[in-house]
Scaffold this active site. Structure first.
Site, PDB file in Angstrom:
ATOM      1  CG  HIS A 260     109.127  32.470  73.707  1.00 43.57           C
ATOM      2  ND1 HIS A 260     110.035  31.516  73.729  1.00 43.57           N
ATOM      3  CD2 HIS A 260     109.838  33.633  73.794  1.00 43.57           C
ATOM      4  CE1 HIS A 260     111.171  31.955  73.669  1.00 43.57           C
ATOM      5  NE2 HIS A 260     110.963  33.277  73.407  1.00 43.57           N
ATOM      6  CG  ASN A 261     107.614  36.245  71.948  1.00 43.42           C
ATOM      7  OD1 ASN A 261     106.477  36.417  72.578  1.00 43.42           O
ATOM      8  ND2 ASN A 261     108.546  36.687  72.394  1.00 43.42           N
TER       9      ASN A 261
END
Length: 360
Positions: A260-261
């Protein structure tokens, strides 16, 4: 797909040696080439196999005596691997669209572009947008609010989470998952992971009173640029607040995990079993070798190369060739390995010298 040798040479920007009218219908390795195949013999080591084959035409190395090899036609290319790209595109069998299968489940609020193919048992969520000429094979699921550009190919079993944005000409191989929740949890009090980072393990860990892992939801989704390709069984997790991003032109191999990210730049290569932890940044044109790993919250500059199984634990400036665990510049890694080998040899010699003589 049938082609003349002259047509193939034209597509390659190469000259034909011999009869350009020879017709071929497939590509083959020299040892397996028949009379209707274009043999791929781009190195001298294939000479014997090519001579023994039934091939009439071949792509050969620069100074090959094509007539002595028994060929009627030959093509010479300066960069064989680039030629493979053109050849395989020319000779591949294109996927043919079949319209929308009656078993597909499409929300009335979804918007389907012109000439879109939706295969058996696909599910399209509310407000999803599918661009023109895109092909969804069987058993593809598209979440609510997803946007997919034009001329994409989603192979069987692909899963796209809600609100994912996908550019044009994207290819997703079987069982790719884009936009699943990231692996993001937190305990009420600092966990041993947080304590370990702070203390560097100098003191033994103590049990915390409440080790309940509280889920942090992923609201940021994923954005894929144009001409992205992702291999079978690979995953790109949704961002927490902002989206996870994969830049245009980037190619991701099978069994790759992007957390994620993460931000991956343009025209990168992520090879099989690579893992990129949350919030890492990968610069443009960087290549991550097979089984390489990138720690969370670090930045790898543009034009970096990670050797196979390299594990990067800190920020890496632009243009570096990194190897090992923890990863270090390639020359330093090789010097370290030489030193270790020499030390092992010296230790072995010392052991032999100090060994008692059985005759005394």
């Amino acid at each position: 797909m049938t082609q003349t040798v002259a047509d193939i040479a034209r597509a390659l920007g190469a000259d034909v040696l011999g009869d350009g009218g020879v017709v071929v219908s497939g590509l083959a390795e020299p040892s397996m080439a028949g009379p209707d195949d274009l043999a791929l013999a781009m190195s001298k080591r294939y000479a014997d196999a090519l001579t023994a084959s039934a091939a009439q035409a071949a792509v050969v190395w620069a100074d090959a005596d094509w007539q002595a090899l028994g060929l009627q036609a030959a093509i010479v290319v300066p960069r064989p691997r680039l030629a493979m790209s053109v050849l395989t595109q020319m000779m591949d069998k294109p996927l043919v669209g079949q319209g929308i299968h009656p078993s597909a489940v499409i929300d009335p609020a979804a918007k389907i572009g012109a000439n879109v193919t939706i295969g058996p048992f696909c599910v399209i969520g509310a407000d999803a947008v599918i661009g023109q000429d895109t092909l969804l094979a069987e058993l593809v699921s598209i979440g609510a609010g997803v946007q997919i550009g034009a001329q994409g190919i989603l192979h069987p079993g692909v899963r796209i989470g809600r609100d994912v944005v996908i550019g044009d000409h994207v290819i997703l191989q079987p069982n790719v998952v884009i936009g699943a929740d990231g692996f993001s949890f937190v305990t009420a009090m600092p966990s041993i992971a947080e304590t370990g980072r702070r203390t560097l393990g100098k003191t033994p860990f103590e049990a915390i009173d409440d080790a309940t892992q509280h889920r942090i939801h992923s609201l940021g989704s994923v954005v894929l640029g144009d001409h992205v390709e992702i291999g079978a069984n690979s995953t790109v997790d949704a961002g927490t607040i902002r989206p996870t991003r994969i830049g245009s032109g980037t190619k991701i191999d099978n069994l790759v995990q992007v957390g994620h990210n993460v931000i991956v730049g343009e025209n990168c290569l992520l090879c099989a079993q690579t893992a990129v932890a949350g919030s890492a940044v990968i610069g443009d044109r960087s290549i991550l070798g097979g089984k390489s790993g990138v720690a969370d919250n670090i930045t790898i500059g543009s034009d970096c190369l990670l050797g196979g199984a390299a594990i990067v634990l800190g920020d890496t400036p632009r243009g570096q060739f990194m190897m090992g665990y923890p990863a270090k510049p390639m020359l330093a890694f090789r010097a370290e390995q030489r030193s270790l080998r020499n030390e092992a040899k010296d230790a072995g010699r010392r052991k032999l010298v100090s060994k008692p003589n059985d005759d005394t």
